[in-house]
Enzyme design. Structure first.
Site, PDB file in Angstrom:
ATOM      1  N   CYS A 103      60.971  98.387  67.529  1.00  0.00           N
ATOM      2  CA  CYS A 103      60.284  98.454  68.806  1.00  0.00           C
ATOM      3  C   CYS A 103      60.228  99.919  69.261  1.00  0.00           C
ATOM      4  CB  CYS A 103      60.930  97.629  69.902  1.00  0.00           C
ATOM      5  SG  CYS A 103      60.940  95.874  69.567  1.00  0.00           S
ATOM      6  N   ARG A 133      57.818 101.789  64.244  1.00  0.00           N
ATOM      7  CA  ARG A 133      59.014 101.061  64.690  1.00  0.00           C
ATOM      8  C   ARG A 133      58.757  99.570  64.884  1.00  0.00           C
ATOM      9  NH1 ARG A 133      62.811 104.749  66.657  1.00  0.00           N
ATOM     10  NH2 ARG A 133      63.927 103.042  67.609  1.00  0.00           N
ATOM     11  N   TRP A 157      58.559  94.778  67.381  1.00  0.00           N
ATOM     12  CA  TRP A 157      58.996  94.079  66.169  1.00  0.00           C
ATOM     13  C   TRP A 157      59.762  92.872  66.696  1.00  0.00           C
ATOM     14  CZ3 TRP A 157      63.520  92.402  63.800  1.00  0.00           C
ATOM     15  CH2 TRP A 157      63.410  92.073  62.442  1.00  0.00           C
ATOM     16  N   ASN A 200      63.872  97.200  73.801  1.00  0.00           N
ATOM     17  CA  ASN A 200      64.185  97.264  72.371  1.00  0.00           C
ATOM     18  C   ASN A 200      65.627  96.812  72.225  1.00  0.00           C
ATOM     19  OD1 ASN A 200      64.661  97.995  69.701  1.00  0.00           O
ATOM     20  ND2 ASN A 200      64.892 100.172  70.171  1.00  0.00           N
ATOM     21  N   GLY A 201      65.874  95.834  71.356  1.00  0.00           N
ATOM     22  CA  GLY A 201      67.240  95.341  71.159  1.00  0.00           C
ATOM     23  C   GLY A 201      67.296  93.837  71.351  1.00  0.00           C
ATOM     24  N   GLU A 225      66.397 101.200  43.666  1.00  0.00           N
ATOM     25  CA  GLU A 225      65.474 101.799  44.635  1.00  0.00           C
ATOM     26  C   GLU A 225      64.023 101.561  44.205  1.00  0.00           C
ATOM     27  OE1 GLU A 225      65.663 102.770  47.533  1.00  0.00           O
ATOM     28  OE2 GLU A 225      63.988 104.116  47.884  1.00  0.00           O
ATOM     29  N   LYS A 232      61.358  99.529  46.563  1.00  0.00           N
ATOM     30  CA  LYS A 232      60.060 100.090  46.977  1.00  0.00           C
ATOM     31  C   LYS A 232      58.938  99.118  46.626  1.00  0.00           C
ATOM     32  CE  LYS A 232      61.039 102.716  49.281  1.00  0.00           C
ATOM     33  NZ  LYS A 232      62.298 103.239  49.591  1.00  0.00           N
ATOM     34  N   GLU A 255      59.038  95.993  48.999  1.00  0.00           N
ATOM     35  CA  GLU A 255      58.633  96.179  50.393  1.00  0.00           C
ATOM     36  C   GLU A 255      57.181  96.619  50.527  1.00  0.00           C
ATOM     37  OE1 GLU A 255      60.965  99.101  52.521  1.00  0.00           O
ATOM     38  OE2 GLU A 255      61.121 100.366  50.765  1.00  0.00           O
ATOM     39  N   HIS A 266      73.915  89.365  30.240  1.00  0.00           N
ATOM     40  CA  HIS A 266      74.799  88.361  30.838  1.00  0.00           C
ATOM     41  C   HIS A 266      74.023  87.374  31.705  1.00  0.00           C
ATOM     42  CE1 HIS A 266      78.251  90.440  29.251  1.00  0.00           C
ATOM     43  NE2 HIS A 266      77.765  91.569  29.730  1.00  0.00           N
ATOM     44  N   LYS A 315      60.681 100.554  60.886  1.00  0.00           N
ATOM     45  CA  LYS A 315      61.652 101.613  60.608  1.00  0.00           C
ATOM     46  C   LYS A 315      62.675 101.628  61.739  1.00  0.00           C
ATOM     47  CE  LYS A 315      61.140 106.104  58.455  1.00  0.00           C
ATOM     48  NZ  LYS A 315      61.145 105.672  57.071  1.00  0.00           N
TER      49      LYS A 315
HETATM   50  C1  F6R Z   1      63.521 101.178  52.681  1.00  0.00           C
HETATM   51  C2  F6R Z   1      64.050 101.623  53.949  1.00  0.00           C
HETATM   52  C3  F6R Z   1      65.237 100.921  54.513  1.00  0.00           C
HETATM   53  C4  F6R Z   1      66.182 101.923  55.179  1.00  0.00           C
HETATM   54  C5  F6R Z   1      67.326 101.166  55.879  1.00  0.00           C
HETATM   55  C6  F6R Z   1      68.321 102.116  56.504  1.00  0.00           C
HETATM   56  O1  F6R Z   1      62.448 101.940  52.270  1.00  0.00           O
HETATM   57  O2  F6R Z   1      63.546 102.522  54.545  1.00  0.00           O
HETATM   58  O3  F6R Z   1      65.880 100.169  53.538  1.00  0.00           O
HETATM   59  O4  F6R Z   1      66.678 102.779  54.215  1.00  0.00           O
HETATM   60  O5  F6R Z   1      66.799 100.324  56.867  1.00  0.00           O
HETATM   61  O6  F6R Z   1      67.706 102.907  57.477  1.00  0.00           O
HETATM   62  P1  F6R Z   1      68.405 104.221  58.011  1.00  0.00           P
HETATM   63  O7  F6R Z   1      68.471 105.178  56.879  1.00  0.00           O
HETATM   64  O8  F6R Z   1      67.536 104.689  59.136  1.00  0.00           O
HETATM   65  O9  F6R Z   1      69.783 103.825  58.475  1.00  0.00           O
END
Ligand code: F6R
Length: 611
Positions: free
Chosen positions: A2, A27, A73, A99-100, A480, A484, A487, A503, A606
């Protein structure tokens, strides 16, 4: 999660707020809304991306120089017009954005209904609007303080009242909120990006504080109304850093920025005596010498950076190092004490799971070092020491450049620990630092050769799934790469340690399944490389389409690879700085080929500020 913007000044608030929301859309993007004060209080909100709201307010502009906005969000209530923020009170006099999560909202809502209020949404936020309506007697900040004392959970709140012209009130507990101080105008935002085009002077708000913005200034108090000290700071990047600069997506720009981001993270980090210069250090060398165990705690991509760091920390410092997902850490009651060093990694510095891990670790007397990309955010503020990754603002929801800078920062921290504890010779450290300093050029060289990776990604856009294999530091890189792809391309993708495949997961391998293999350097542990070459043969024998990431000059893999992606040579422990890059490009291009928005993948946001 948010995005929140508040404004009071002499500009039309709608333009400032909408522009701020555009910069905060990373966000959350399932609905958005604005409220503008102009004699009356007008609210507009729409489900869907900000563009839907934009269309509405462009057709029917709201005028006034005091306002606020929200991009959501969803937590409580589906992403509909009705549940979008701002939420309002029964009489429409109060508007609130949030937000929260307000954990005690159900009881508060029941009490409000008993007192005759009619709640019109499924959100936890709406209770705040009704409570403010009850408490307001002319002073909105005072009403906010009274209401905040009744709330449990995490919240950033911003409110306007029809009868408080020229006043914007905000409150924060466990969620971010920053003040922007302009000339005769003031801003509130979840992130400085929202107001950076207007001012680079920001003020951090602390835990459990209420702020009142007026055109002539701002006042901050605690929830009881007592005065508090606030910290002002100057943002060291400008609005252009958060623009796409000609790239169609932020993610493409951020991938391209990686050489500079890593170089900036390395810049000026060592003093003349060789000591690593942490940005904020509330720990001394004796405490670091007394450390007997390291925990790395983080989420998602940052957790993968932690997994890579473990190899470097254990190898260079000989300290045992555990890596843990922040969401699991405190609930399993880890064994921590004063001799435990907890390293938390967070791009945003606001991730709730990670923040709770910081608090838990400090309660157990452990020392906490934060690796973070966001100046002034909560996690570094609450940690004992901070090493900032200097990646600049990352707007694409999927972490890219911040991942490489997080790895870089953990290498620096590991080398520093090794130096302080005397587990490496000075010339060994210098040698690695020199290799690190050469890494940006090698990342650039990797980026210059990724065109075939893009072509391959387009070709594989119809694949039902992709597996990723790695060994040693290549294993977290494989994780990783899979994250990627999940997502961004919404594809089934898994990362495995290559040795573990036999295994169980090898049963997934069938004719034509793409398997990406991150091959360790043959110049490192030879046995590891040899085993990986065998693993490639095993999966190929079962029909897999093998896509092999191997360093320049490694020709052992060629006979068994359907495609080879070359990366420059780096020492084994540093190799993730280059092997990750083609995987980012692969996921991005494959998602674009499927027609997805790589900056705003579905269901994600994010800065995850809820647990
Ligand atoms: C994936 C991604 C998330 C963040 C995770 C932690 O591409 O961006 O998995 O890495 O939410 O976020 P931060 O680093 O802000 O604590």
């Amino acid at each position: 999660m948010c995005g929140i913007v508040g404004y009071v000044g002499d500009q039309e608030a709608l333009g400032v707020v909408m522009d701020g929301l555009r910069r905060l859309e990373y966000r959350g993007y399932d609905s958005a809304g604005v409220a503008i004060l102009d004699g009356g209080l007008t609210v507009e909100r729409r489900a869907g991306k900000l563009a839907n709201l934009d269309k509405e307010v462009t057709a029917h502009p709201l005028t006034g120089t005091t306002g606020m906005g929200h991009t959501r969000w969803a937590t409580h209530g589906a992403p509909t017009d009705r549940n979008a923020h701002p939420q309002t009170s029964c009489d429409g006099a109060v508007a609130v954005v949030h937000n929260g999560i307000i954990e005690n909202f159900a009881r508060l809502a029941a009490d409000l209904e008993d007192r005759g209020h009619e709640l019109a949404s499924d959100t936890d936020t709406e209770v705040v609007a009704h409570l403010l309506e009850e408490q307001f007697t002319g002073d909105l900040a005072e009403a906010m303080r009274t209401v905040c004392r009744q709330l449990d959970g995490a919240f950033t709140l911003v409110a306007l009242h029809r009868d408080a012209p020229g006043v914007v009130v905000g409150a924060r507990r466990n969620s971010p909120l920053v003040v922007g101080a302009g000339d005769g105008e003031y801003f509130l935002a979840s992130d400085v990006a929202a107001f950076i085009a207007h001012t680079r002077d920001a003020v951090e708000l602390g835990q459990d504080q209420v702020v009142e913005l007026r055109r002539d200034g701002y006042t901050v108090t605690d929830f009881a109304g007592g005065p508090v000290d606030v910290k002002a700071y100057h943002v060291d990047w400008d609005a252009s850093a958060a623009e796409k600069s000609g790239y169609p997506y932020f993610m493409l720009k951020e991938i391209a920025e990686q050489p500079v981001a890593v170089a900036s993270t390395l810049l000026g980090r060592f003093a003349d005596n060789g000591n690593l210069m942490l940005d904020e250090l509330r720990l001394d060398e004796d405490e670091l010498r007394a450390v007997d165990k390291v925990f790395i705690v983080a989420c998602g991509t940052a957790y993968h950076a932690g997994l890579i760091a473990k190899y470097a920390i254990e190898h260079w410092t000989r300290l045992p190092c555990e890596v843990e997902m922040a969401s699991e850490f405190r609930y399993r009651d880890p064994v921590l004490d004063r001799a435990t060093l907890v390293v938390v990694i967070s791009q945003s510095g606001e991730t709730m799971d990670t923040l709770m891990a910081v608090r838990h670790a400090r309660e157990q007397a452990a020392r906490v070092v934060a690796i973070c990309n966001t100046n002034g955010s909560t996690i570094p503020r609450e940690s004992d020491a901070v090493l900032y990754t200097r990646a600049g603002p990352e707007v694409g929801v999927a972490a890219t450049k911040t991942f490489l800078t997080q790895i870089t920062a953990t290498y620096l921290l590991a080398l520093y620990l090794a130096q302080v504890r005397g587990t490496m010779y000075g010339d060994e450290i210098t040698d690695i630092v020199e290799q690190l300093q050469g890494a940006p050029a090698l990342i650039q060289a990797t980026l210059a050769t990724v065109e075939p990776v893009r072509a391959l990604a387009r070709e594989l856009a119809g694949a039902p799934a992709v597996l990723f294999l790695g060994r040693h530091v290549g294993y977290p890189v494989a994780l990783e790469g899979a994250l990627k792809l999940k997502e961004l391309a919404y594809m089934h993708a898994e990362g495995f340690p290559a040795g573990e495949l036999k295994h169980g997961p090898i049963a997934l391998v069938e004719d034509g399944l793409p398997v990406v293999v991150v091959v360790p350097s043959p110049r490192g542990r030879n046995v590891l490389h040899g085993k990986m070459v065998s693993n490639i043969q095993e999966i190929r024998a079962r029909g897999a389409r093998t896509i092999v990431i191997a360093e320049d000059g490694d020709n052992d893999v060629t006979p068994y690879a359907d495609s080879v992606i070359r990366v420059p040579q780096l020492p084994t422990l540093l190799a993730p700085l280059v092997t990750t890059v083609p995987l980012q490009v692969f996921a991005c291009e494959l998602a674009l080929a499927k027609g997805h928005d790589v900056d705003q993948p579905r269901n994600l946001a994010k800065s995850v500020t809820v647990e």
